[in-house]
Design an enzyme around this catalytic site. Structure first.
Site, PDB file in Angstrom:
ATOM      1  CG  ASN A 140      -1.931   1.077   1.248  1.00 38.08           C
ATOM      2  OD1 ASN A 140      -1.584   2.251   1.155  1.00 38.08           O
ATOM      3  ND2 ASN A 140      -3.192   0.716   1.373  1.00 38.08           N
ATOM      4  CG  HIS A 184      -6.003  -0.129  -2.000  1.00 35.47           C
ATOM      5  ND1 HIS A 184      -7.205  -0.616  -1.538  1.00 35.47           N
ATOM      6  CD2 HIS A 184      -6.076   1.221  -1.879  1.00 35.47           C
ATOM      7  CE1 HIS A 184      -7.968   0.392  -1.140  1.00 35.47           C
ATOM      8  NE2 HIS A 184      -7.304   1.515  -1.346  1.00 35.47           N
ATOM      9  CD  GLU A 194      -4.778  -6.190  -1.802  1.00 38.47           C
ATOM     10  OE1 GLU A 194      -5.172  -6.799  -0.792  1.00 38.47           O
ATOM     11  OE2 GLU A 194      -4.729  -4.927  -1.853  1.00 38.47           O
ATOM     12  CB  CYS A 247     -10.846  -3.207  -0.070  1.00 34.95           C
ATOM     13  SG  CYS A 247      -9.933  -2.525  -1.480  1.00 34.95           S
ATOM     14  CG  ASP A 272      -6.229   2.303   3.305  1.00 37.12           C
ATOM     15  OD1 ASP A 272      -5.651   2.753   2.304  1.00 37.12           O
ATOM     16  OD2 ASP A 272      -6.374   1.086   3.513  1.00 37.12           O
TER      17      ASP A 272
END
Length: 144
Positions: free
Chosen positions: A39, A50, A52, A77, A140
């Protein structure tokens, strides 16, 4: 411990050392890490970097993602789960979901295998961060 989760944890620790949010991710094909990220929202001032997403960007164009596994220290998320679904990633391994439930059901509804390791180190790292930085964490996850 799974060596790939250890790589994701190392990414999370790097993000924390940079002053960011400690979430890390790696993309694995076979027994090889082909992408890694953490992140970097704080470091880059960009709301969509983020872990990923950073990982997928760093993997680059790899053709198909169907034979890959996405590891993340925290349950992805909806933004990151959507990217995984869009690219056809078949399996996600999350370090934990106690501090943030993420989008597990969404991924499973789209045919992904989702494994939650309930890893004590991942849980502790996020809990410590959230306790020390509640405003940044709420920013976030979109709950400011």
């Amino acid at each position: 411990m799974d060596p790939f989760m250890q790589e994701a944890i190392a990414e999370a620790e790097q993000g924390l050392a940079e002053g960011g949010i400690p979430i890390g991710s790696v993309l694995v094909r076979g027994n090889t890490v082909i992408g890694r990220g953490h992140n970097r929202r704080v470091q880059e001032g960009d709301p969509v970097i983020h872990a990923e997403i950073d990982c997928l960007r760093n993997a680059g164009r790899i053709g198909t993602y169907r034979d890959t596994v996405l590891y993340s220290t925290l349950m992805p998320c909806y933004l990151c789960a959507g990217a995984a679904v869009q690219f056809g990633i078949q399996k996600v391994v999350a370090g934990e979901s106690q501090n943030f439930a993420g989008a597990r059901e969404f991924m499973e509804e789209h045919g992904m295998e989702v494994i939650d390791l309930n890893h004590a180190g991942c849980i502790r790292m996020m809990a410590d961060f959230i306790r020390k930085n509640p405003r940044l964490w709420n920013e976030d996850i979109g709950e400011l």
